[in-house]
Motif scaffolding. Structure first.
Motif, PDB file in Angstrom:
ATOM      1  N   GLU A   1     -69.828 -48.122  39.570  1.00 22.25           N
ATOM      2  CA  GLU A   1     -69.863 -47.086  40.584  1.00 22.25           C
ATOM      3  C   GLU A   1     -68.509 -46.374  40.644  1.00 22.25           C
ATOM      4  OE1 GLU A   1     -72.392 -46.172  42.527  1.00 22.25           O
ATOM      5  OE2 GLU A   1     -73.778 -47.655  41.690  1.00 22.25           O
ATOM      6  N   PRO A   2     -68.487 -45.086  41.012  1.00 19.03           N
ATOM      7  CA  PRO A   2     -67.210 -44.383  41.185  1.00 19.03           C
ATOM      8  C   PRO A   2     -66.328 -45.093  42.211  1.00 19.03           C
ATOM      9  CG  PRO A   2     -69.045 -42.836  41.205  1.00 19.03           C
ATOM     10  CD  PRO A   2     -69.647 -44.203  41.243  1.00 19.03           C
ATOM     11  N   GLY A   3     -65.054 -45.263  41.877  1.00 16.51           N
ATOM     12  CA  GLY A   3     -64.119 -45.912  42.773  1.00 16.51           C
ATOM     13  C   GLY A   3     -64.257 -47.417  42.856  1.00 16.51           C
ATOM     14  N   GLU A   4     -64.985 -47.993  41.960  1.00 24.56           N
ATOM     15  CA  GLU A   4     -65.199 -49.444  41.954  1.00 24.56           C
ATOM     16  C   GLU A   4     -63.880 -50.160  41.644  1.00 24.56           C
ATOM     17  OE1 GLU A   4     -68.849 -51.754  40.097  1.00 24.56           O
ATOM     18  OE2 GLU A   4     -67.380 -51.257  38.548  1.00 24.56           O
ATOM     19  N   GLY A   5     -63.489 -51.105  42.483  1.00 20.87           N
ATOM     20  CA  GLY A   5     -62.254 -51.848  42.273  1.00 20.87           C
ATOM     21  C   GLY A   5     -62.414 -52.929  41.218  1.00 20.87           C
ATOM     22  N   ASP A   6     -61.262 -53.506  40.823  1.00 19.13           N
ATOM     23  CA  ASP A   6     -61.264 -54.523  39.774  1.00 19.13           C
ATOM     24  C   ASP A   6     -62.081 -55.751  40.163  1.00 19.13           C
ATOM     25  OD1 ASP A   6     -59.671 -52.918  38.235  1.00 19.13           O
ATOM     26  OD2 ASP A   6     -57.791 -53.942  38.741  1.00 19.13           O
ATOM     27  N   GLU A   7     -61.995 -56.174  41.432  1.00 18.78           N
ATOM     28  CA  GLU A   7     -62.708 -57.367  41.881  1.00 18.78           C
ATOM     29  C   GLU A   7     -64.216 -57.185  41.771  1.00 18.78           C
ATOM     30  OE1 GLU A   7     -62.083 -60.304  45.605  1.00 18.78           O
ATOM     31  OE2 GLU A   7     -62.866 -58.322  46.157  1.00 18.78           O
ATOM     32  N   ILE A   8     -64.714 -56.028  42.184  1.00 18.35           N
ATOM     33  CA  ILE A   8     -66.155 -55.773  42.126  1.00 18.35           C
ATOM     34  C   ILE A   8     -66.603 -55.568  40.688  1.00 18.35           C
ATOM     35  CG2 ILE A   8     -68.015 -54.270  42.922  1.00 18.35           C
ATOM     36  CD1 ILE A   8     -66.599 -56.060  45.060  1.00 18.35           C
ATOM     37  N   ARG A   9     -65.784 -54.887  39.896  1.00 16.56           N
ATOM     38  CA  ARG A   9     -66.128 -54.679  38.487  1.00 16.56           C
ATOM     39  C   ARG A   9     -66.242 -56.023  37.757  1.00 16.56           C
ATOM     40  NH1 ARG A   9     -62.096 -51.865  37.313  1.00 16.56           N
ATOM     41  NH2 ARG A   9     -63.049 -49.857  37.805  1.00 16.56           N
TER      42      ARG A   9
ATOM     43  N   ALA B   1     -65.273 -69.215  44.165  1.00 23.88           N
ATOM     44  CA  ALA B   1     -65.646 -68.826  42.807  1.00 23.88           C
ATOM     45  C   ALA B   1     -65.457 -67.321  42.631  1.00 23.88           C
ATOM     46  CB  ALA B   1     -67.102 -69.197  42.528  1.00 23.88           C
ATOM     47  N   ALA B   2     -65.258 -66.898  41.400  1.00 21.50           N
ATOM     48  CA  ALA B   2     -65.192 -65.466  41.105  1.00 21.50           C
ATOM     49  C   ALA B   2     -66.593 -64.867  41.175  1.00 21.50           C
ATOM     50  CB  ALA B   2     -64.588 -65.247  39.719  1.00 21.50           C
ATOM     51  N   GLY B   3     -66.668 -63.578  41.414  1.00 26.61           N
ATOM     52  CA  GLY B   3     -67.960 -62.906  41.433  1.00 26.61           C
ATOM     53  C   GLY B   3     -68.582 -62.854  42.813  1.00 26.61           C
ATOM     54  N   PHE B   4     -69.891 -62.621  42.859  1.00 28.37           N
ATOM     55  CA  PHE B   4     -70.616 -62.417  44.108  1.00 28.37           C
ATOM     56  C   PHE B   4     -71.164 -63.706  44.692  1.00 28.37           C
ATOM     57  CE2 PHE B   4     -71.378 -58.437  41.597  1.00 28.37           C
ATOM     58  CZ  PHE B   4     -70.427 -57.681  42.267  1.00 28.37           C
ATOM     59  N   GLY B   5     -70.830 -64.818  44.091  1.00 35.47           N
ATOM     60  CA  GLY B   5     -71.293 -66.107  44.570  1.00 35.47           C
ATOM     61  C   GLY B   5     -70.978 -67.172  43.543  1.00 35.47           C
ATOM     62  N   PRO B   6     -71.381 -68.413  43.792  1.00 33.39           N
ATOM     63  CA  PRO B   6     -71.135 -69.494  42.842  1.00 33.39           C
ATOM     64  C   PRO B   6     -71.797 -69.204  41.495  1.00 33.39           C
ATOM     65  CG  PRO B   6     -71.891 -70.334  44.967  1.00 33.39           C
ATOM     66  CD  PRO B   6     -72.093 -68.861  45.000  1.00 33.39           C
ATOM     67  N   GLY B   7     -71.021 -69.295  40.414  1.00 35.82           N
ATOM     68  CA  GLY B   7     -71.549 -68.927  39.105  1.00 35.82           C
ATOM     69  C   GLY B   7     -72.698 -69.796  38.636  1.00 35.82           C
TER      70      GLY B   7
ATOM     71  N   ASP C   1     -69.715 -67.337  54.416  1.00 38.62           N
ATOM     72  CA  ASP C   1     -68.584 -67.140  53.510  1.00 38.62           C
ATOM     73  C   ASP C   1     -68.212 -65.655  53.454  1.00 38.62           C
ATOM     74  OD1 ASP C   1     -67.082 -66.705  50.933  1.00 38.62           O
ATOM     75  OD2 ASP C   1     -67.341 -68.880  50.822  1.00 38.62           O
ATOM     76  N   VAL C   2     -67.121 -65.294  54.104  1.00 31.38           N
ATOM     77  CA  VAL C   2     -66.730 -63.889  54.240  1.00 31.38           C
ATOM     78  C   VAL C   2     -66.412 -63.255  52.899  1.00 31.38           C
ATOM     79  CG1 VAL C   2     -65.031 -62.334  55.270  1.00 31.38           C
ATOM     80  CG2 VAL C   2     -65.875 -64.297  56.573  1.00 31.38           C
ATOM     81  N   THR C   3     -65.782 -64.007  52.012  1.00 31.58           N
ATOM     82  CA  THR C   3     -65.397 -63.455  50.709  1.00 31.58           C
ATOM     83  C   THR C   3     -66.611 -63.001  49.916  1.00 31.58           C
ATOM     84  OG1 THR C   3     -63.442 -64.877  50.621  1.00 31.58           O
ATOM     85  CG2 THR C   3     -64.191 -63.913  48.551  1.00 31.58           C
ATOM     86  N   TYR C   4     -67.604 -63.874  49.784  1.00 30.62           N
ATOM     87  CA  TYR C   4     -68.817 -63.511  49.060  1.00 30.62           C
ATOM     88  C   TYR C   4     -69.532 -62.342  49.729  1.00 30.62           C
ATOM     89  CZ  TYR C   4     -68.485 -67.980  46.494  1.00 30.62           C
ATOM     90  OH  TYR C   4     -68.082 -69.024  45.696  1.00 30.62           O
ATOM     91  N   LEU C   5     -69.669 -62.420  51.052  1.00 32.77           N
ATOM     92  CA  LEU C   5     -70.413 -61.386  51.769  1.00 32.77           C
ATOM     93  C   LEU C   5     -69.744 -60.022  51.642  1.00 32.77           C
ATOM     94  CD1 LEU C   5     -71.430 -63.321  55.012  1.00 32.77           C
ATOM     95  CD2 LEU C   5     -72.838 -62.849  52.999  1.00 32.77           C
ATOM     96  N   GLU C   6     -68.423 -59.991  51.658  1.00 29.66           N
ATOM     97  CA  GLU C   6     -67.718 -58.722  51.542  1.00 29.66           C
ATOM     98  C   GLU C   6     -67.867 -58.134  50.131  1.00 29.66           C
ATOM     99  OE1 GLU C   6     -65.380 -55.453  52.751  1.00 29.66           O
ATOM    100  OE2 GLU C   6     -66.610 -56.953  53.792  1.00 29.66           O
ATOM    101  N   ARG C   7     -67.795 -58.982  49.119  1.00 28.10           N
ATOM    102  CA  ARG C   7     -68.002 -58.496  47.745  1.00 28.10           C
ATOM    103  C   ARG C   7     -69.427 -57.964  47.570  1.00 28.10           C
ATOM    104  NH1 ARG C   7     -65.518 -63.783  44.697  1.00 28.10           N
ATOM    105  NH2 ARG C   7     -63.313 -63.470  45.235  1.00 28.10           N
ATOM    106  N   ILE C   8     -70.394 -58.673  48.123  1.00 22.06           N
ATOM    107  CA  ILE C   8     -71.788 -58.243  48.018  1.00 22.06           C
ATOM    108  C   ILE C   8     -71.988 -56.898  48.713  1.00 22.06           C
ATOM    109  CG2 ILE C   8     -74.126 -58.802  48.821  1.00 22.06           C
ATOM    110  CD1 ILE C   8     -73.354 -61.784  48.356  1.00 22.06           C
ATOM    111  N   ARG C   9     -71.363 -56.747  49.875  1.00 21.60           N
ATOM    112  CA  ARG C   9     -71.487 -55.486  50.610  1.00 21.60           C
ATOM    113  C   ARG C   9     -70.878 -54.329  49.809  1.00 21.60           C
ATOM    114  NH1 ARG C   9     -68.627 -52.083  53.354  1.00 21.60           N
ATOM    115  NH2 ARG C   9     -66.710 -53.281  53.090  1.00 21.60           N
TER     116      ARG C   9
END
Length: 299
Positions: free
Chosen positions: A138-146, A175-181, A236-244
């Protein structure tokens, strides 16, 4: 002469064969059906609460499973980076000295920055590196989401490529990503109708998924532990924020709950067999149970 002939027929002593002390002997080759897929994914990581004893047991069973699969004629796929002391290094160590390693039947799926960390001089000639391109974001996608999107694409690709998936341990948090790998790999297999083999006695995601689908004979406190895990995943705020940020709908707690539902149909409209549960806690015996389940799948 007869004496000379018998000498020619005498077996070569094992000590004269390089790598002979590092392989597991007496593994009957699998008689694969014609055209059957031989690639098996091994999904593994250390559970969140793994102590030194459990870490050693998971390390041992990971090596044993890898060796037995290669010696029996399977190919092995694993998605992981090359951090010092990690399971990808152990995969390479386990494969060395087996026929499968020499034949290029070990496949390491990588994506994003993980590809850049491969030590070029260590895996030449043995491990096939598969670089998965996640495509444009997506346009403006950060490194963490990418990176999270790249990891999910890598896991999806590996699921599609493999005939079955063996699951050992697996962490839930940090874990890295949108949830446990490991959980995402289980979920993808469940949704794609891919056969799963869960090692139930080594904790982590594999044990929780086994509990969710209703394994018998477990300790009385497992329901309580599973409930606690679900509550923590929900919050888990970290996962939920990445998913959002990534505009995704699949949440880790929902992925775990999905195992209480029927799996998807396999290709061709056949019903998918329920996951196979390996209940032996001794690494070498557990590895042999894994191989026995996979034999029945492809022979």
């Amino acid at each position: 002469s007869r004496a000379a002939g018998s000498d020619r027929r005498r077996p070569v002593p094992a000590a004269t064969v390089p790598w002979s002390t590092t392989i597991t002997p007496h593994v009957r080759p699998v008689r694969f059906r014609s055209g059957v897929n031989r690639l098996v994914a091994v999904s593994a990581s250390m559970p969140d609460d793994a102590d030194a004893e459990l870490t050693a047991r998971i390390d041992a069973v990971f090596v044993q499973v890898t060796k037995l699969l290669l010696l029996a004629g399977f190919e092995v796929a694993y998605g992981g980076d090359h951090r010092r002391g990690g399971l990808t290094r152990r995969l390479a160590d386990a494969a060395r000295g087996t026929i499968g390693f020499r034949g290029g039947r070990v496949h390491n799926y990588l994506t994003g920055p993980d590809k850049a960390r491969v030590p070029e001089d260590e895996f030449i000639g043995g491990i096939n590196i598969i670089d998965v391109d996640p495509g444009p974001g997506e346009p403006g996608e950060g490194d963490e989401i990418r990176y999270g999107r790249a990891l999910s694409e890598m896991r999806r690709r590996m699921t599609e490529d493999c005939v079955a998936k063996v699951v050992i341990g697996g962490k839930f948090f940090d874990a890295a990503g949108f949830g446990p790998g490991v959980l995402e790999e289980c979920f993808l297999a469940h949704r794609h109708g891919q056969p799963l083999v869960l090692l139930d006695r080594f904790g982590g995601v594999a044990a929780a998924v086994s509990e969710m689908i209703g394994t018998e004979g477990r300790a009385a406190d497992t329901d309580e532990e599973l409930a606690k895990t679900l509550v923590r995943l929900e919050a888990d705020v970290t996962y939920l924020e990445r998913i959002r940020k990534a505009k995704r709908s699949s949440k880790p707690a929902d992925q775990l709950r999905a195992f209480a539902e029927p799996a998807a149909e396999a290709k061709g409209g056949r019903p998918t067999a329920p996951p196979k549960i390996v209940t032996d806690d001794e690494p070498s015996q557990a590895a042999r149970q894994v191989l026995a389940h996979l034999r029945r799948l492809v022979e």
